[in-house]
Every structure is written in structure tokens, then in C-alpha cells.
Design an enzyme around this catalytic site. Structure first.
Site, PDB file in Angstrom:
ATOM      1  N   GLU A  53      -3.132  -1.537  -5.706  1.00  0.00           N
ATOM      2  CA  GLU A  53      -2.416  -0.305  -5.394  1.00  0.00           C
ATOM      3  C   GLU A  53      -3.341   0.894  -5.600  1.00  0.00           C
ATOM      4  O   GLU A  53      -4.359   0.814  -6.300  1.00  0.00           O
ATOM      5  CB  GLU A  53      -1.181  -0.194  -6.305  1.00  0.00           C
ATOM      6  CG  GLU A  53      -0.358   1.078  -6.177  1.00  0.00           C
ATOM      7  CD  GLU A  53       0.185   1.325  -4.785  1.00  0.00           C
ATOM      8  OE1 GLU A  53      -0.631   1.513  -3.854  1.00  0.00           O
ATOM      9  OE2 GLU A  53       1.418   1.360  -4.627  1.00  0.00           O
ATOM     10  N   HIS A 108       4.597  -6.128  -2.459  1.00  0.00           N
ATOM     11  CA  HIS A 108       5.240  -6.841  -3.562  1.00  0.00           C
ATOM     12  C   HIS A 108       6.706  -6.449  -3.671  1.00  0.00           C
ATOM     13  O   HIS A 108       7.112  -5.326  -3.333  1.00  0.00           O
ATOM     14  CB  HIS A 108       4.531  -6.549  -4.884  1.00  0.00           C
ATOM     15  CG  HIS A 108       4.561  -5.103  -5.270  1.00  0.00           C
ATOM     16  ND1 HIS A 108       5.658  -4.512  -5.861  1.00  0.00           N
ATOM     17  CD2 HIS A 108       3.635  -4.126  -5.132  1.00  0.00           C
ATOM     18  CE1 HIS A 108       5.404  -3.241  -6.082  1.00  0.00           C
ATOM     19  NE2 HIS A 108       4.180  -2.971  -5.646  1.00  0.00           N
TER      20      HIS A 108
END
Length: 230
Positions: free
Chosen positions: A87, A9
């Protein structure tokens, strides 16, 4: 050759503020939005056409995926979201400033929590405002599966079933795949793809930009690895 493109990202608001993020659902910064757009433009310039895409259930990765696909003129490509691509969960460090954490716990301890393959950070309290235990997007999961903290080893263990069930079969089937994910979930999969040992993966860094490309043969042996635009 079949291609797998990893896009971490773009910069998030907490990346910008130097905070541990983990599973906290933080948005992209203005810079991060532009990085995602630029990733899409690089993909278009490279002429890479995707058959499907995967991302996490966190908005910074979802938005990066959508923007990268939009600016490569492939917004129609099917996207599947999975918590297994989230994550790494930073536990009790979530939301803390990294420099302030180093002052509180010591540089060496924080370095071990961040870079060690198998040392866990402190657990996040279940009543923490960022706890996944009370987050509706994880309501379908057994509470025993939801982490309170993760290291890279645990991150790989929960990402690997998704690789084996979804990503690898698509690649073997000759499909080009886009994955919009996170620094540590990508690192975990890179460890598996490249068969790196526990020490070798510690030196691997995944930048917010540009995208990382792997090319594979029919047996999923890596034949090429490169960053777009470099």
C-alpha cells in the site's frame, strides 16, 4: 484474451476502525476474510484460470490472495511477494483516525494528502513502532529506498519496475495473472495501464470487493475492463 485480475485486500481491522493504514501490517476483519473468500468464488464462477499470482508483503493482501486462490480451486498457483506492491505509505498519518486527523489538520489539508497525486503527507518518524526501517521483511533493502511517506506518484514509481519486470512480461507471454494488493498500489498500476493523467486517477476508487478484471491484446492494449459479478 489474456486476463489480469486485481483484488484489493478485504476489509482490514483498520479499515473498519477508519484508520490510516499504509505499511502497517494489519490483519483482515471478519468481513474482509469473507470478502476474500467471495472473491475466490466469483473467480471460479467466471472460469478464470491463473498461471501465476503476485501480492505484497503485508498480511492483509497475502491472506486475500491465498483465500481467493483457495476458493477458486487454484491454491497451487505460484505466488510471488514483493514490497513494491505494498500500500501507499501514509507516513506520519499511519495509525491516525481519519476523522480525528481532519479535526487536527483541517478537512482540506487531509483531503489534499489523501487525494493529491504528488503532495506528500508528513514523514513517519524512524523510531515509530510501524517504521519499515526496523522491520525484518525490508532488511534486504537499502535504507534510502524505504519510504517515510508516499503520495500516489511515488507509489507508482516504486510499483512500476515490478510491473515492467514481472507482470507485463507474464501477460505478453499469454499468462493469466492474479494480483492481490492494496487500494493505492492498484490505483497506481491502473493509472499506468489505462494511461490516465494525474487528474483522472484522482476519481478512481478501488473497492475491497469485488475483483477488477482487465483483458489485454498481445500488445497490452486494454480490450475490456469490468468487475466480477457486476
Amino acid at each position: 484474451m489474456v486476463k489480469l485480475v486485481f483484488a484489493r485486500h478485504g476489509e482490514s481491522e483498520w479499515n473498519k476502525a477508519n484508520l490510516f493504514t499504509g505499511w502497517a501490517d494489519v490483519d483482515l476483519s471478519e468481513k474482509g476474510t469473507q470478502q476474500a473468500i467471495d472473491a475466490g468464488k466469483l473467480i471460479k464462477e467466471a472460469g478464470i484460470e491463473f498461471d501465476l499470482a503476485f501480492t505484497s508483503v503485508l498480511k492483509r493482501a497475502i491472506k486475500t490472495t491465498n483465500l481467493a486462490l483457495e476458493y477458486s480451486d487454484q491454491l497451487w498457483v505460484p505466488v510471488e511477494k514483493s514490497w513494491r506492491l505494498n500500500e501507499r505509505h501514509y507516513g506520519g498519518l499511519t495509525g491516525k483516525n481519519k476523522a480525528e486527523a481532519a479535526e487536527q489538520f483541517g478537512d482540506e489539508q487531509v483531503h489534499i494528502w489523501r487525494r493529491s497525486y504528488d503532495v506528500l503527507p508528513p514523514d513517519m518518524a524512524k523510531d515509530d513502532e510501524h517504521s519499515a526501517h526496523t522491520d525484518r521483511r525490508y532488511a534486504h533493502l537499502d535504507s534510502s529506498v524505504i519510504p517515510d511517506a508516499e503520495n500516489l506518484k511515488v507509489t507508482l514509481e516504486r510499483a512500476l519496475p515490478f510491473w515492467e519486470d514481472k507482470i507485463a512480461p507474464a501477460l505478453v507471454d499469454g499468462k493469466n495473472v492474479f494480483i492481490g494488493a492494496h487500494g493505492n498500489s492498484i490505483r497506481a498500476l491502473v493509472k499506468h495501464i489505462k494511461r490516465l493523467n494525474d487528474d483522472e486517477i484522482m476519481d478512481v476508487e478501488i473497492p475491497n470487493f469485488p475483483p477488477l478484471v482487465f483483458e489485454f491484446d498481445e500488445k497490452l492494449n486494454v480490450t475490456a475492463e469490468y468487475y466480477l459479478g457486476k
